[in-house]
Design a protein around this motif. Structure first.
Motif, PDB file in Angstrom:
ATOM      1  N   LYS A  75      -3.349  28.818 -10.226  1.00 35.90           N
ATOM      2  CA  LYS A  75      -4.725  29.157 -10.263  1.00 35.90           C
ATOM      3  C   LYS A  75      -5.703  28.303 -11.463  1.00 35.90           C
ATOM      4  CE  LYS A  75      -7.731  33.271 -10.781  1.00 35.90           C
ATOM      5  NZ  LYS A  75      -7.695  34.601 -10.912  1.00 35.90           N
ATOM      6  N   ASP A  76      -6.656  27.810 -10.975  1.00 33.75           N
ATOM      7  CA  ASP A  76      -7.354  26.999 -11.756  1.00 33.75           C
ATOM      8  C   ASP A  76      -7.777  27.317 -13.336  1.00 33.75           C
ATOM      9  OD1 ASP A  76      -8.163  24.357 -12.426  1.00 33.75           O
ATOM     10  OD2 ASP A  76      -9.987  24.262 -11.261  1.00 33.75           O
ATOM     11  N   LEU A  77      -7.205  28.742 -13.397  1.00 35.06           N
ATOM     12  CA  LEU A  77      -7.692  29.066 -14.857  1.00 35.06           C
ATOM     13  C   LEU A  77      -6.519  28.828 -15.796  1.00 35.06           C
ATOM     14  CD1 LEU A  77      -9.281  32.606 -14.141  1.00 35.06           C
ATOM     15  CD2 LEU A  77     -10.203  30.333 -14.638  1.00 35.06           C
ATOM     16  N   THR A  78      -5.393  28.529 -14.966  1.00 40.15           N
ATOM     17  CA  THR A  78      -4.033  28.321 -16.007  1.00 40.15           C
ATOM     18  C   THR A  78      -3.986  26.600 -16.349  1.00 40.15           C
ATOM     19  OG1 THR A  78      -2.865  29.996 -14.484  1.00 40.15           O
ATOM     20  CG2 THR A  78      -1.814  28.426 -15.719  1.00 40.15           C
ATOM     21  N   ALA A  79      -3.680  26.282 -17.404  1.00 38.22           N
ATOM     22  CA  ALA A  79      -3.484  25.256 -17.968  1.00 38.22           C
ATOM     23  C   ALA A  79      -2.391  24.540 -17.737  1.00 38.22           C
ATOM     24  CB  ALA A  79      -3.428  25.343 -19.741  1.00 38.22           C
ATOM     25  N   GLY A 101      -1.543  20.688  -7.207  1.00 32.43           N
ATOM     26  CA  GLY A 101      -2.887  20.751  -7.469  1.00 32.43           C
ATOM     27  C   GLY A 101      -3.084  22.036  -8.067  1.00 32.43           C
ATOM     28  N   LYS A 102      -4.194  22.786  -7.507  1.00 30.66           N
ATOM     29  CA  LYS A 102      -4.615  23.758  -8.092  1.00 30.66           C
ATOM     30  C   LYS A 102      -5.358  24.878  -7.131  1.00 30.66           C
ATOM     31  CE  LYS A 102      -4.340  24.634 -12.399  1.00 30.66           C
ATOM     32  NZ  LYS A 102      -5.072  24.066 -13.555  1.00 30.66           N
ATOM     33  N   THR A 103      -5.333  26.223  -7.232  1.00 34.03           N
ATOM     34  CA  THR A 103      -6.196  26.876  -6.357  1.00 34.03           C
ATOM     35  C   THR A 103      -7.453  27.242  -6.984  1.00 34.03           C
ATOM     36  OG1 THR A 103      -4.760  28.906  -7.230  1.00 34.03           O
ATOM     37  CG2 THR A 103      -3.977  27.836  -5.088  1.00 34.03           C
ATOM     38  N   ASN A 104      -8.423  27.289  -6.163  1.00 37.33           N
ATOM     39  CA  ASN A 104      -9.803  27.568  -6.714  1.00 37.33           C
ATOM     40  C   ASN A 104     -10.125  28.882  -7.080  1.00 37.33           C
ATOM     41  OD1 ASN A 104     -12.318  26.280  -6.956  1.00 37.33           O
ATOM     42  ND2 ASN A 104     -13.150  26.830  -5.039  1.00 37.33           N
ATOM     43  N   ALA A 129      -5.866  18.464 -13.915  1.00 38.88           N
ATOM     44  CA  ALA A 129      -6.984  19.030 -14.179  1.00 38.88           C
ATOM     45  C   ALA A 129      -7.051  20.611 -13.990  1.00 38.88           C
ATOM     46  CB  ALA A 129      -7.911  18.594 -13.017  1.00 38.88           C
ATOM     47  N   SER A 130      -7.622  21.441 -14.905  1.00 38.97           N
ATOM     48  CA  SER A 130      -7.691  22.595 -15.378  1.00 38.97           C
ATOM     49  C   SER A 130      -9.276  22.725 -15.588  1.00 38.97           C
ATOM     50  CB  SER A 130      -6.759  23.108 -16.360  1.00 38.97           C
ATOM     51  OG  SER A 130      -5.485  22.699 -15.994  1.00 38.97           O
ATOM     52  N   THR A 131     -10.125  23.111 -14.652  1.00 38.44           N
ATOM     53  CA  THR A 131     -11.481  23.176 -14.700  1.00 38.44           C
ATOM     54  C   THR A 131     -12.138  24.451 -15.002  1.00 38.44           C
ATOM     55  OG1 THR A 131     -12.091  23.552 -12.463  1.00 38.44           O
ATOM     56  CG2 THR A 131     -11.626  21.208 -13.200  1.00 38.44           C
ATOM     57  N   GLN A 132     -11.179  25.579 -14.713  1.00 39.86           N
ATOM     58  CA  GLN A 132     -11.800  27.055 -14.921  1.00 39.86           C
ATOM     59  C   GLN A 132     -12.993  27.123 -13.702  1.00 39.86           C
ATOM     60  OE1 GLN A 132     -11.495  29.111 -18.666  1.00 39.86           O
ATOM     61  NE2 GLN A 132     -10.780  26.840 -19.484  1.00 39.86           N
ATOM     62  N   GLU A 158     -11.424  18.275 -17.746  1.00 40.84           N
ATOM     63  CA  GLU A 158     -10.305  18.673 -18.473  1.00 40.84           C
ATOM     64  C   GLU A 158      -8.972  18.574 -18.149  1.00 40.84           C
ATOM     65  OE1 GLU A 158      -9.062  20.817 -22.113  1.00 40.84           O
ATOM     66  OE2 GLU A 158     -10.996  19.829 -21.661  1.00 40.84           O
ATOM     67  N   ILE A 159      -8.103  17.901 -18.723  1.00 40.03           N
ATOM     68  CA  ILE A 159      -6.881  17.611 -18.590  1.00 40.03           C
ATOM     69  C   ILE A 159      -5.893  18.130 -19.537  1.00 40.03           C
ATOM     70  CG2 ILE A 159      -4.915  16.013 -17.704  1.00 40.03           C
ATOM     71  CD1 ILE A 159      -7.253  14.522 -16.228  1.00 40.03           C
ATOM     72  N   PRO A 160      -5.224  19.396 -19.624  1.00 38.97           N
ATOM     73  CA  PRO A 160      -4.424  19.688 -20.724  1.00 38.97           C
ATOM     74  C   PRO A 160      -3.102  18.768 -20.864  1.00 38.97           C
ATOM     75  CG  PRO A 160      -4.887  21.448 -19.275  1.00 38.97           C
ATOM     76  CD  PRO A 160      -5.392  20.310 -18.376  1.00 38.97           C
TER      77      PRO A 160
END
Length: 491
Positions: A93-97, A134-137, A102-105, A113-115
């Protein structure tokens, strides 16, 4: 001899994306299929279905992912098996670093933001061999149970692309329902694992407070309203992911010191005789769209069919006090996490109106307001403990209405009652959140328009395993996920 040669008919790409996570994991471990073929099948499938759903964001380039999958194959050839997620595509999930990803929240403030390091949960999944594709929206900062933001746009419901996917783990639920991921993680403050699960015909589990440590975290002791958990198309998959997510970490001093391996074993248990208290709409306190209660009660009949006893009940508590407590503690939390952005005029302009409203509410609170809210929260917990003297589980709908028009930011009314905040329509989920109890959303079926709904099953304190065992028995009896595929998969 190559072990794969013992399987004369390898799974097809369709088989790979449709398989449960545990089945896919076994195929990889036994080398019935290569990690590279798995990755290729999922990327092809994502290319077909994700553009219309917008569930997976920040998708990495295919060559890099195939190379990483090939390295997983090389590890297997050397006898190096990382764990049950070895080679499984995963999109946190895109809240997770996530390190290097990319971790945009969901916020334009973090668009780039790229941790450099993983959050603990992401690190645990990587250690088990998962490949992050990737991430989930998610909605901006996870605020609101409708997954849209100005960075990536709106995620659409798996069963009706004109409707909301729910949230804040909406991308997670849709990616699962559309078979873009075999299993997935999310987080839950105000139903963020439960509402999207119910609205996309999958399972979402909010574990006991402290079961899945939040690391890193600015506050280690007070903020315990939201935390991470698993989603799956089967309870077995979900429980296995929980076994990876869970486990004590000294950096999270309130995390639970129990062996997470308990969730990796069999979920079989005789659930006959289990007592379920049906909370429904709290005797009319909560407005419910027509059909929600009837559909959920039909699901409860399935629990009775496997031997459970279901009776209507309600807590001895004024429910409006629960809501006011929620407003106070959520305002307080948001003011703490977002207040710095709010005070900067340029950054404030990039916060959505609902986020600004939360901060403004928090800045008006007194210390006494917060103290009284925590006292009421404690009293609510004790009221639920009193119910658990008579019942093993409590149940109520996962949402108060069916998926709404995705073009709307939030429902302005439910069953003719005006909603006075952007999240009032999700009041049904806050009881378990405030009490820190384990709760799972299980599929309840579909209304006449083909829209899904879920039922929340709440367990006693730290009874995560028993909740999963009951949900597993229900899953085996109903098979909703396999019985009703999303239109994009069944066409």
């Amino acid at each position: 001899m190559n072990q794969a040669s013992t399987f004369p008919v390898p799974p097809s790409p369709h088989d790979l994306v449709m398989a449960d996570a545990l089945q896919l994991s076994q195929w990889i471990r036994l080398r019935k299929v290569s990690c590279r073929d798995v990755m290729s099948a999922f990327l092809d499938h994502i290319e077909r279905v994700n553009p219309a759903a917008n569930a997976i964001v920040s998708l990495r380039e295919r060559p890099a992912l195939l190379a990483e999958a090939a390295e997983r194959d090389a590890q297997l050839a050397r006898g190096e098996y990382l764990g049950w997620m070895h080679g499984l595509p995963q999109a946190p999930k895109d809240l997770t670093a996530t390190a290097g990803l990319a971790s945009t929240q969901g916020s334009p403030l973090f668009r780039h933001e790229i941790p450099t390091t993983d959050a603990l949960m992401a690190a645990r999944m990587r250690a088990q061999g998962a490949i992050f594709i990737g991430k989930t929206n998610t909605p901006e900062f996870g605020l609101g149970s409708h997954t849209y933001n100005t960075v990536f746009g709106t995620t659409l419901n798996a069963y009706d692309p004109t409707r909301s996917a729910g949230g804040s783990s909406g991308g997670t639920a849709v990616a699962l329902a559309l078979r873009m991921l075999p299993v997935a993680d999310g987080s839950d403050m105000m139903g963020s694992l439960r509402n999207p699960a119910g609205w996309n015909n999958v399972f979402g589990f909010r574990p006991s407070q402290g079961r899945v440590p939040s690391v890193p975290a600015h506050d280690l002791f007070f903020h315990q309203l939201g935390y991470a958990g698993p989603m799956g198309r089967s309870v077995g998959d979900l429980a296995m992911l929980l076994s990876t997510q869970a486990g004590f970490d000294a950096r999270a001093p309130l995390s639970i010191a129990e062996d997470p391996a308990q969730f990796a074993g069999s979920l079989e248990r005789d659930v006959s005789g289990s007592r379920i208290g049906w909370l429904g709409n709290y005797d009319g306190y909560l407005p419910m769209e027509d059909g929600v209660l009837a559909l959920c009660e039909s699901a409860l009949a399935q629990f009775e069919a496997i031997g459970c006893k279901v009776d209507p009940t309600r807590p001895d508590f004024a429910m409006e006090r629960v809501w006011q407590t929620w407003l106070t503690l959520r305002h307080f939390s948001c003011a703490g996490t977002l207040g710095g952005f709010y005070r900067n005029p340029e950054q404030r302009a990039l916060l959505k109106p609902e986020a600004q409203w939360e901060v403004e509410g928090g800045l008006k609170l007194s210390g006494e307001d917060v103290w009284n809210a925590t006292v009421t929260r404690s009293q609510w917990y004790n009221a639920l403990l009193a119910l658990f003297e008579r019942y093993d589980y409590l149940a109520l709908p996962s949402a108060q209405l069916f998926p709404f028009d995705a073009r709307e930011p939030w429902p302005k009314s439910v069953a003719g009652r005006v909603m006075d905040t952007y999240h009032r329509w999700m009041e049904v989920v806050i009881g378990a959140s405030l009490a820190g109890l384990p709760v799972i959303s299980v599929p309840a079926g579909f209304n006449a328009q083909g829209l899904p709904m879920g039922v929340q099953i709440i367990g006693k304190p730290h009874a995560d395993l028993r909740v999963l065992q009951l949900a597993h028995a229900y899953d085996q009896a109903t098979q909703w996920v396999k019985r009703r595929l999303p239109p994009a998969l069944s066409a």
